[in-house]
Design a protein around this motif. Structure first.
Motif, PDB file in Angstrom:
ATOM      1  N   ASN A 191       0.824  -1.210   0.000  1.00  0.00           N
ATOM      2  CA  ASN A 191       0.000   0.000   0.000  1.00  0.00           C
ATOM      3  C   ASN A 191       0.857   1.258   0.000  1.00  0.00           C
ATOM      4  O   ASN A 191       0.575   2.223  -0.713  1.00  0.00           O
ATOM      5  CB  ASN A 191      -0.935   0.003   1.216  1.00  0.00           C
ATOM      6  CG  ASN A 191      -1.908  -1.161   1.201  1.00  0.00           C
ATOM      7  OD1 ASN A 191      -2.286  -1.647   0.138  1.00  0.00           O
ATOM      8  ND2 ASN A 191      -2.309  -1.631   2.370  1.00  0.00           N
ATOM      9  N   SER A 192       1.919   1.245   0.808  1.00  0.00           N
ATOM     10  CA  SER A 192       2.775   2.429   0.942  1.00  0.00           C
ATOM     11  C   SER A 192       3.524   2.735  -0.349  1.00  0.00           C
ATOM     12  O   SER A 192       3.625   3.893  -0.764  1.00  0.00           O
ATOM     13  CB  SER A 192       3.771   2.241   2.091  1.00  0.00           C
ATOM     14  OG  SER A 192       3.101   2.039   3.312  1.00  0.00           O
ATOM     15  N   VAL A 193       4.075   1.707  -0.991  1.00  0.00           N
ATOM     16  CA  VAL A 193       4.856   1.918  -2.224  1.00  0.00           C
ATOM     17  C   VAL A 193       3.933   2.335  -3.375  1.00  0.00           C
ATOM     18  O   VAL A 193       4.270   3.233  -4.162  1.00  0.00           O
ATOM     19  CB  VAL A 193       5.689   0.666  -2.571  1.00  0.00           C
ATOM     20  CG1 VAL A 193       6.319   0.803  -3.958  1.00  0.00           C
ATOM     21  CG2 VAL A 193       6.778   0.445  -1.526  1.00  0.00           C
ATOM     22  N   LEU A 194       2.761   1.713  -3.471  1.00  0.00           N
ATOM     23  CA  LEU A 194       1.799   2.116  -4.501  1.00  0.00           C
ATOM     24  C   LEU A 194       1.357   3.564  -4.287  1.00  0.00           C
ATOM     25  O   LEU A 194       1.219   4.339  -5.243  1.00  0.00           O
ATOM     26  CB  LEU A 194       0.585   1.181  -4.479  1.00  0.00           C
ATOM     27  CG  LEU A 194       0.830  -0.239  -5.018  1.00  0.00           C
ATOM     28  CD1 LEU A 194      -0.262  -1.195  -4.534  1.00  0.00           C
ATOM     29  CD2 LEU A 194       0.906  -0.247  -6.545  1.00  0.00           C
ATOM     30  N   ALA A 195       1.161   3.946  -3.016  1.00  0.00           N
ATOM     31  CA  ALA A 195       0.763   5.331  -2.711  1.00  0.00           C
ATOM     32  C   ALA A 195       1.896   6.308  -2.990  1.00  0.00           C
ATOM     33  O   ALA A 195       1.661   7.439  -3.435  1.00  0.00           O
ATOM     34  CB  ALA A 195       0.318   5.439  -1.254  1.00  0.00           C
ATOM     35  N   MET A 196       3.138   5.877  -2.733  1.00  0.00           N
ATOM     36  CA  MET A 196       4.274   6.794  -2.912  1.00  0.00           C
ATOM     37  C   MET A 196       4.438   7.240  -4.351  1.00  0.00           C
ATOM     38  O   MET A 196       4.828   8.383  -4.620  1.00  0.00           O
ATOM     39  CB  MET A 196       5.573   6.153  -2.410  1.00  0.00           C
ATOM     40  CG  MET A 196       5.817   6.433  -0.948  1.00  0.00           C
ATOM     41  SD  MET A 196       7.549   6.349  -0.505  1.00  0.00           S
ATOM     42  CE  MET A 196       8.208   7.818  -1.274  1.00  0.00           C
ATOM     43  N   ARG A 197       4.157   6.341  -5.277  1.00  0.00           N
ATOM     44  CA  ARG A 197       4.256   6.748  -6.686  1.00  0.00           C
ATOM     45  C   ARG A 197       3.307   7.914  -6.973  1.00  0.00           C
ATOM     46  O   ARG A 197       3.660   8.881  -7.661  1.00  0.00           O
ATOM     47  CB  ARG A 197       3.913   5.562  -7.591  1.00  0.00           C
ATOM     48  CG  ARG A 197       4.039   5.910  -9.061  1.00  0.00           C
ATOM     49  CD  ARG A 197       3.408   4.856  -9.936  1.00  0.00           C
ATOM     50  NE  ARG A 197       3.457   5.285 -11.339  1.00  0.00           N
ATOM     51  CZ  ARG A 197       2.675   4.783 -12.278  1.00  0.00           C
ATOM     52  NH1 ARG A 197       1.799   3.847 -11.980  1.00  0.00           N
ATOM     53  NH2 ARG A 197       2.763   5.216 -13.510  1.00  0.00           N
ATOM     54  N   GLU A 198       2.089   7.822  -6.417  1.00  0.00           N
ATOM     55  CA  GLU A 198       1.104   8.883  -6.620  1.00  0.00           C
ATOM     56  C   GLU A 198       1.540  10.177  -5.946  1.00  0.00           C
ATOM     57  O   GLU A 198       1.389  11.273  -6.495  1.00  0.00           O
ATOM     58  CB  GLU A 198      -0.264   8.447  -6.073  1.00  0.00           C
ATOM     59  CG  GLU A 198      -0.789   7.137  -6.633  1.00  0.00           C
ATOM     60  CD  GLU A 198      -1.049   7.197  -8.129  1.00  0.00           C
ATOM     61  OE1 GLU A 198      -1.588   8.220  -8.588  1.00  0.00           O
ATOM     62  OE2 GLU A 198      -0.702   6.222  -8.836  1.00  0.00           O
ATOM     63  N   LEU A 199       2.088  10.075  -4.730  1.00  0.00           N
ATOM     64  CA  LEU A 199       2.558  11.267  -4.012  1.00  0.00           C
ATOM     65  C   LEU A 199       3.703  11.942  -4.760  1.00  0.00           C
ATOM     66  O   LEU A 199       3.779  13.166  -4.835  1.00  0.00           O
ATOM     67  CB  LEU A 199       3.027  10.884  -2.603  1.00  0.00           C
ATOM     68  CG  LEU A 199       1.951  10.459  -1.599  1.00  0.00           C
ATOM     69  CD1 LEU A 199       2.608   9.988  -0.300  1.00  0.00           C
ATOM     70  CD2 LEU A 199       0.985  11.599  -1.315  1.00  0.00           C
ATOM     71  N   THR A 200       4.609  11.127  -5.299  1.00  0.00           N
ATOM     72  CA  THR A 200       5.758  11.675  -6.029  1.00  0.00           C
ATOM     73  C   THR A 200       5.311  12.403  -7.288  1.00  0.00           C
ATOM     74  O   THR A 200       5.857  13.443  -7.649  1.00  0.00           O
ATOM     75  CB  THR A 200       6.758  10.546  -6.379  1.00  0.00           C
ATOM     76  OG1 THR A 200       7.191   9.919  -5.164  1.00  0.00           O
ATOM     77  CG2 THR A 200       7.966  11.093  -7.117  1.00  0.00           C
ATOM     78  N   GLU A 201       4.276  11.867  -7.943  1.00  0.00           N
ATOM     79  CA  GLU A 201       3.825  12.439  -9.214  1.00  0.00           C
ATOM     80  C   GLU A 201       2.835  13.595  -9.054  1.00  0.00           C
ATOM     81  O   GLU A 201       2.798  14.497  -9.886  1.00  0.00           O
ATOM     82  CB  GLU A 201       3.171  11.347 -10.076  1.00  0.00           C
ATOM     83  CG  GLU A 201       4.086  10.187 -10.454  1.00  0.00           C
ATOM     84  CD  GLU A 201       5.307  10.623 -11.260  1.00  0.00           C
ATOM     85  OE1 GLU A 201       5.187  11.589 -12.042  1.00  0.00           O
ATOM     86  OE2 GLU A 201       6.376  10.001 -11.087  1.00  0.00           O
TER      87      GLU A 201
END
Length: 474
Positions: A191-201
């Protein structure tokens, strides 16, 4: 006067948001003794004339009639939102600001992002637009969510995407709560890694907060307060110990942790809510602290984290507050910024502090803080005259620093350990719209982010002609 909107998503996001609204109301009541609706209040609250027939909350001539928070509350379980609606803050929200379901996201990013994100997109847009329409000059959206569960990580980042699509000119600042290594949600690394991509973008700034850091801080304060040593009695209205707030029932173990995050939000918004000799515009945070668009993770540290009941705070204590802001014990993620590279740093000070005190402490600390060669003067300062309730002054430091790298590496390792075994993957791939490529793209995005921080560390921030270039923010 500019206004901002808080978007709370998931159980954690709503619990932290609840603490923020409670403490913000206390601050305004402490300052605004006459009960007038002023510019400070209008930044995060609107004044509604309810004209109740029972002679209830209405008023005249600019007096407070009925305050509504500039907020949207989203959760796919009803529990926490219902608790808020039954607690002391029930009058601050109405049904047009709430969006709930009953079944939850099952700790699955894909359910939150894909299933609920698609099903509720139009309703989310509608609630955001209605809240934005009540603003004269909308400046910023604050997203509060956690990374480990399904709703906070999945639907939270879907809301972030919606904000970018619908309000592209409005700044997006996410306060993201990262799970500890011992997290009881086994799928939290996914969940955290999938969310991080969105936060980064899609975020302009991310304020990462680690649960483990919050636990460590609370335990340290408890240990200190129970030590029995003279001068270690902690005031009841200090930052961490500040009562029940908007949640009903007995105080829960995470209330003190949520208070710390709420105080991070109080400090970052203080310049928008109160006067000051050196007020910092919220838009200036991203403008001044993010030289590379993807590297927008700002490490927060907060001081003081408590106030001793029987200690007055002279100048020596003021200087100590500045020193503490750069010590690893006060960082809200487990990091040591003094031994990593600074790209930029903001100091947001509240209370009885002079500009000269601010400048003197920056000059004192600068020699011990490694900055990139091209931004040696990369300091942004804010000075708000109103301190938090129970304190004479406080300081929030936001460091754009490569010290986030170990946290991200640890998260990548935990993700890889699960992904290598394909553990629990079928739960995600059964969700309509979810493909395995999302996992590989997310881990590649995180690895690329780590590599960009590593490149800065390796070159001490110097731009080397043959080295891979980072995109400069424009």
């Amino acid at each position: 006067m500019t206004q901002s909107v808080v978007v709370q998503v998931g159980q954690c996001g709503n619990q932290v948001g609840c603490r923020f609204w409670d403490l913000a109301l206390r601050e305004h009541a402490h300052v605004n003794k006459n009960g007038l609706y002023d510019e400070a209040l209008s930044s995060f609250f609107r004044n509604v004339d309810s004209r109740k027939s029972d002679g209830g909350a209405c008023g005249v001539g600019g007096r407070i009639q009925h305050l509504k928070a500039r907020a949207v509350l989203v959760d796919m379980e009803e529990g926490v939102v219902n608790e808020i609606l039954q607690g002391p803050l029930r009058e601050v929200f109405d049904n047009t600001q709430l969006l709930t379901d009953v079944s939850g996201s099952g700790n699955n990013w894909a359910v939150g992002h894909m299933t609920y994100g698609s099903a509720y997109r139009e309703q989310i847009v509608d609630k955001l637009r209605k809240t934005a329409e009540h603003c004269d000059c909308l400046q910023c959206f604050f997203l509060i969510h956690s990374m480990g569960g399904g709703t906070g990580s999945g639907l939270g980042t879907r809301v972030l995407n919606v904000l970018e699509e619908e309000f592209p000119e409005v700044c997006r600042i996410a306060t993201s709560i990262y799970p500890s290594v011992e997290d009881d949600v086994i799928t939290s690394p996914y969940n955290s890694v999938l969310a991080m991509r969105e936060l980064t973008e899609h975020a302009d700034c991310v304020l990462p907060v680690e649960n483990q850091s919050l636990v460590n801080i609370v335990n340290k304060i408890k240990l200190m307060s129970h030590s029995g040593k003279p001068g270690s009695v902690i005031k009841r209205d200090s930052t961490v110990i500040s009562g029940q707030g908007g949640l009903s029932g007995a105080e829960k173990p995470f209330d003190a942790m949520n208070n710390i995050v709420a105080n991070l939000l109080l400090n970052i918004t203080s310049s928008a809510r109160f006067e000051g000799s050196l007020n910092m515009d919220l838009n200036e945070i991203a403008m001044n602290l993010v030289p590379f668009p993807r590297l927008h993770y700002l490490v927060p540290s907060l001081t003081p984290l408590y106030t001793l009941a029987d200690v007055s705070i002279p100048t020596r204590r003021l200087d100590q507050m500045f020193s503490d802001a750069f010590s690893k014990d006060h960082q809200l993620i487990r990091a040591d910024p003094k031994h990593s590279l600074y790209l930029a740093c903001a100091l947001m000070v509240r209370g009885k502090v002079q500009v000269s005190d601010l400048r003197r402490n920056i000059e004192r600390l600068k020699p011990s803080l490694p900055f990139v060669s091209w931004n040696q003067e990369g300091w942004k300062t804010g000075l708000c005259s109103v301190p938090p309730v129970g304190h004479s002054h406080s300081l929030l430091a936001l460091a754009n620093n490569t010290c986030v790298k170990p946290t991200f590496r640890e998260l990548r390792e935990r993700f890889t350990k699960l992904y290598r075994k394909k553990a629990h993957l079928h739960h995600y791939l059964h969700v309509e719209g979810m493909e395995q490529s999302y996992f590989s793209e997310a881990i590649n995005s995180l690895s690329s982010l780590i590599e960009e921080y590593h490149h800065l560390d390796a070159t001490k921030g110097k731009l080397i002609p043959d080295a891979p270039r980072l995109n400069i923010a424009t």
